[in-house]
Design an enzyme around this catalytic site. Structure first.
Site, PDB file in Angstrom:
ATOM      1  N   TYR A  46     -34.720   8.618  31.180  1.00  0.00           N
ATOM      2  CA  TYR A  46     -35.663   7.719  30.411  1.00  0.00           C
ATOM      3  C   TYR A  46     -36.055   8.394  29.389  1.00  0.00           C
ATOM      4  O   TYR A  46     -36.454   9.507  29.254  1.00  0.00           O
ATOM      5  CB  TYR A  46     -37.023   7.165  31.244  1.00  0.00           C
ATOM      6  CG  TYR A  46     -36.938   5.990  31.604  1.00  0.00           C
ATOM      7  CD1 TYR A  46     -36.889   4.999  30.807  1.00  0.00           C
ATOM      8  CD2 TYR A  46     -37.024   5.391  33.095  1.00  0.00           C
ATOM      9  CE1 TYR A  46     -36.513   3.388  31.183  1.00  0.00           C
ATOM     10  CE2 TYR A  46     -36.786   4.174  33.658  1.00  0.00           C
ATOM     11  CZ  TYR A  46     -36.728   3.268  32.485  1.00  0.00           C
ATOM     12  OH  TYR A  46     -36.544   1.840  32.978  1.00  0.00           O
ATOM     13  N   GLU A  48     -37.866   6.439  26.201  1.00  0.00           N
ATOM     14  CA  GLU A  48     -38.667   5.454  25.589  1.00  0.00           C
ATOM     15  C   GLU A  48     -39.283   6.072  24.223  1.00  0.00           C
ATOM     16  O   GLU A  48     -39.926   7.080  24.359  1.00  0.00           O
ATOM     17  CB  GLU A  48     -39.640   4.514  26.203  1.00  0.00           C
ATOM     18  CG  GLU A  48     -39.135   3.603  27.084  1.00  0.00           C
ATOM     19  CD  GLU A  48     -39.680   3.132  28.337  1.00  0.00           C
ATOM     20  OE1 GLU A  48     -40.412   4.288  28.942  1.00  0.00           O
ATOM     21  OE2 GLU A  48     -40.199   2.087  28.768  1.00  0.00           O
ATOM     22  N   ASP A 196     -24.058  -9.538   9.176  1.00  0.00           N
ATOM     23  CA  ASP A 196     -23.697  -9.097  10.761  1.00  0.00           C
ATOM     24  C   ASP A 196     -22.532  -8.721  10.628  1.00  0.00           C
ATOM     25  O   ASP A 196     -21.370  -9.701  10.516  1.00  0.00           O
ATOM     26  CB  ASP A 196     -23.975 -10.658  11.567  1.00  0.00           C
ATOM     27  CG  ASP A 196     -23.571 -10.136  13.005  1.00  0.00           C
ATOM     28  OD1 ASP A 196     -22.722  -8.950  13.342  1.00  0.00           O
ATOM     29  OD2 ASP A 196     -23.869 -10.933  13.834  1.00  0.00           O
ATOM     30  N   THR A 222     -22.189  -4.547  16.273  1.00  0.00           N
ATOM     31  CA  THR A 222     -21.753  -4.254  17.533  1.00  0.00           C
ATOM     32  C   THR A 222     -20.871  -3.030  17.448  1.00  0.00           C
ATOM     33  O   THR A 222     -20.312  -3.103  16.255  1.00  0.00           O
ATOM     34  CB  THR A 222     -21.244  -5.394  18.250  1.00  0.00           C
ATOM     35  OG1 THR A 222     -20.004  -5.985  17.695  1.00  0.00           O
ATOM     36  CG2 THR A 222     -22.225  -6.417  18.818  1.00  0.00           C
ATOM     37  N   LYS A 225     -15.988  -3.944  18.955  1.00  0.00           N
ATOM     38  CA  LYS A 225     -15.189  -4.813  18.486  1.00  0.00           C
ATOM     39  C   LYS A 225     -14.114  -4.042  17.649  1.00  0.00           C
ATOM     40  O   LYS A 225     -13.393  -3.040  18.235  1.00  0.00           O
ATOM     41  CB  LYS A 225     -15.528  -5.986  17.927  1.00  0.00           C
ATOM     42  CG  LYS A 225     -16.603  -6.936  18.652  1.00  0.00           C
ATOM     43  CD  LYS A 225     -16.968  -7.937  18.083  1.00  0.00           C
ATOM     44  CE  LYS A 225     -17.921  -8.954  18.763  1.00  0.00           C
ATOM     45  NZ  LYS A 225     -19.285  -8.543  18.847  1.00  0.00           N
ATOM     46  N   ARG A 231     -19.775  -0.766  24.722  1.00  0.00           N
ATOM     47  CA  ARG A 231     -20.582  -2.230  24.342  1.00  0.00           C
ATOM     48  C   ARG A 231     -22.075  -1.583  23.633  1.00  0.00           C
ATOM     49  O   ARG A 231     -22.647  -0.905  24.578  1.00  0.00           O
ATOM     50  CB  ARG A 231     -20.615  -3.064  25.425  1.00  0.00           C
ATOM     51  CG  ARG A 231     -19.534  -3.234  26.098  1.00  0.00           C
ATOM     52  CD  ARG A 231     -19.648  -4.333  27.155  1.00  0.00           C
ATOM     53  NE  ARG A 231     -19.752  -5.610  26.477  1.00  0.00           N
ATOM     54  CZ  ARG A 231     -18.434  -6.294  26.039  1.00  0.00           C
ATOM     55  NH1 ARG A 231     -17.722  -6.000  25.979  1.00  0.00           N
ATOM     56  NH2 ARG A 231     -18.970  -7.522  25.308  1.00  0.00           N
TER      57      ARG A 231
END
Ligand code: DSN
Length: 390
Positions: A46, A48, A196, A222, A225, A231
């Site tokens: 973790y 954060e 985008d 992203t 692609k 991902r």
């Protein structure tokens, strides 16, 4: 693997992926190194916050991983760290776009985005997306005759509607986008310009598609692609007195997300390094050459290719025109039975619905990774023609 059921499913998917011809324009095949990072112990941590400012202890290694991904992201797109900031924590493309609006567009404000039927994405403010419920979409469309962007029309809409943000970018538009023209329109109406580049990021990295960074205030993408990574997504944002970088970071955490997916961020760092190599540049060039050869071969067989071709990795094919009367769903199903995977897609001015549109979208990024060249795509086009005419 101890869980034999899941192991069997993973194997079955591996076999499926190897067996088919994959023409999904948004998919690709990652390297073994990317897969290794995704399956690494980094998933246990973790963290954060951001490098050097975490809410949890024990992040000495994770800080280095995230900093490395950021450095590589800026360097790949030749961005000066004094002028650009990048956030590598968005879990995927839709949350990344959402975060930009949440950070920079007032509630109820206007997002000017390309309509879904013209090749836009849900998160460009479509009414069924939360981006169209919290904010109002001002849609623009492609020209009904050329099926390409019409900058005069886009300018007219922007002047009338005065959007807060203009989104340039697409999921199903085969041509280059003129970012300079978009920037001039955004400036004229006092809107932010967000690009985008999810679909064409790998082509920008390979310098085979125009870079949006000269003109945009914010660039989202992203990684999975044409960029051929895991991902994941990234938000690039200009650093200036508007402090958009700080607003975006705060919106991601604590605003929207909790702990970043550190295994994914390590895999992003690997993919970014891979994308900076001469081999990747060659790949990007081949992706476009393949798509152009593919389009020509389909046209030779009598299929109507939207806009008459492509400048990128994707093509839209009208399966209904010319008396063929095949819906995109029927075409996609027929092709899948024969081992060719595509997705049904609306085409500009589509009279049919999203769930049974008039076309299919095909792309060359995945099969080019597997070594396909122009002649292979001519063969694929001929095979598709034979299947669809049966
Ligand atoms: N699903 C992606 C695509 O196929 O374009 C966009 O989210």
């Amino acid at each position: 693997m101890k869980d034999k059921i899941v192991e069997k499913l993973i194997k079955a998917e591996e076999v499926r992926q190897k067996k088919v011809i994959n023409l999904i324009a948004s998919e690709n095949y990652v390297s073994d190194d990317v897969l290794t990072a995704l399956g690494s112990s980094l998933t246990n941590k973790y963290s954060e916050g951001y490098p050097g400012r975490r809410y949890y202890g024990g992040n000495v290694v994770i800080d280095q991983v995230e900093s490395l991904a950021r450095e590589r992201a800026l360097s790949l797109f030749k961005l000066d760290p004094k002028k650009w900031h990048v956030n590598v924590q968005p879990l995927s493309g839709s949350p990344a776009n959402f975060a930009v609006y949440a950070a920079l567009v007032p509630l109820g404000g206007k997002i000017m985005g390309l309509k879904l039927s013209s090749g836009g994405h849900l998160t460009h403010g479509q009414s069924v997306s939360m981006t169209g419920k919290i904010w109002k979409q001002v849609p623009y469309e492609v020209d009904p005759k050329t099926e390409m962007l019409n900058y005069k029309e886009i300018e007219k809409i922007a002047i009338t509607e005065k959007p807060d943000i203009i989104v340039a970018g697409f999921t199903a538009y085969p041509r280059v986008v003129d970012f300079k023209k978009f920037a001039a329109i955004a400036k004229k109406v006092g809107a932010l310009l967000m690009v985008d580049m999810s679909h064409f990021a790998g082509l920008v990295a390979g310098e085979e598609y125009p870079t949006p960074f000269k003109y945009a205030d914010i660039v989202t993408t992203t990684v999975h692609k044409t960029l051929r990574g895991p991902r994941s997504a990234m938000i690039f944002v200009k650093k200036d007195k508007r402090e958009m970088d700080k607003k975006i970071d705060k919106t991601i955490i604590p605003g929207l997300q909790g702990g970043p997916h550190n295994n994914q961020i390590a895999a992003v760092a690997i993919a970014l390094k891979e994308a900076s190599t001469p081999a990747f540049k060659k790949y990007a060039k081949q992706v476009i050459k393949n798509a152009q050869a593919f389009g020509l071969a389909l046209e030779k067989k009598g299929w109507r290719v939207i806009t008459g071709g492509t400048d990128s990795h994707l093509l839209l094919v009208d399966t209904w025109a010319g008396g063929k009367g095949l819906s995109g769903k029927e075409a996609s199903d027929k092709l899948e039975k024969a081992g060719i995977i595509v997705n049904m897609n609306t085409i500009p001015q589509d009279p049919r619905g999203v769930m049974d549109p008039s076309g299919i979208r095909v792309g060359t990024a995945a099969e080019t990774t597997r070594g396909a060249k122009e002649k292979d795509f001519v063969e694929i086009a001929n095979k598709m023609d034979a299947i669809l005419r049966k």
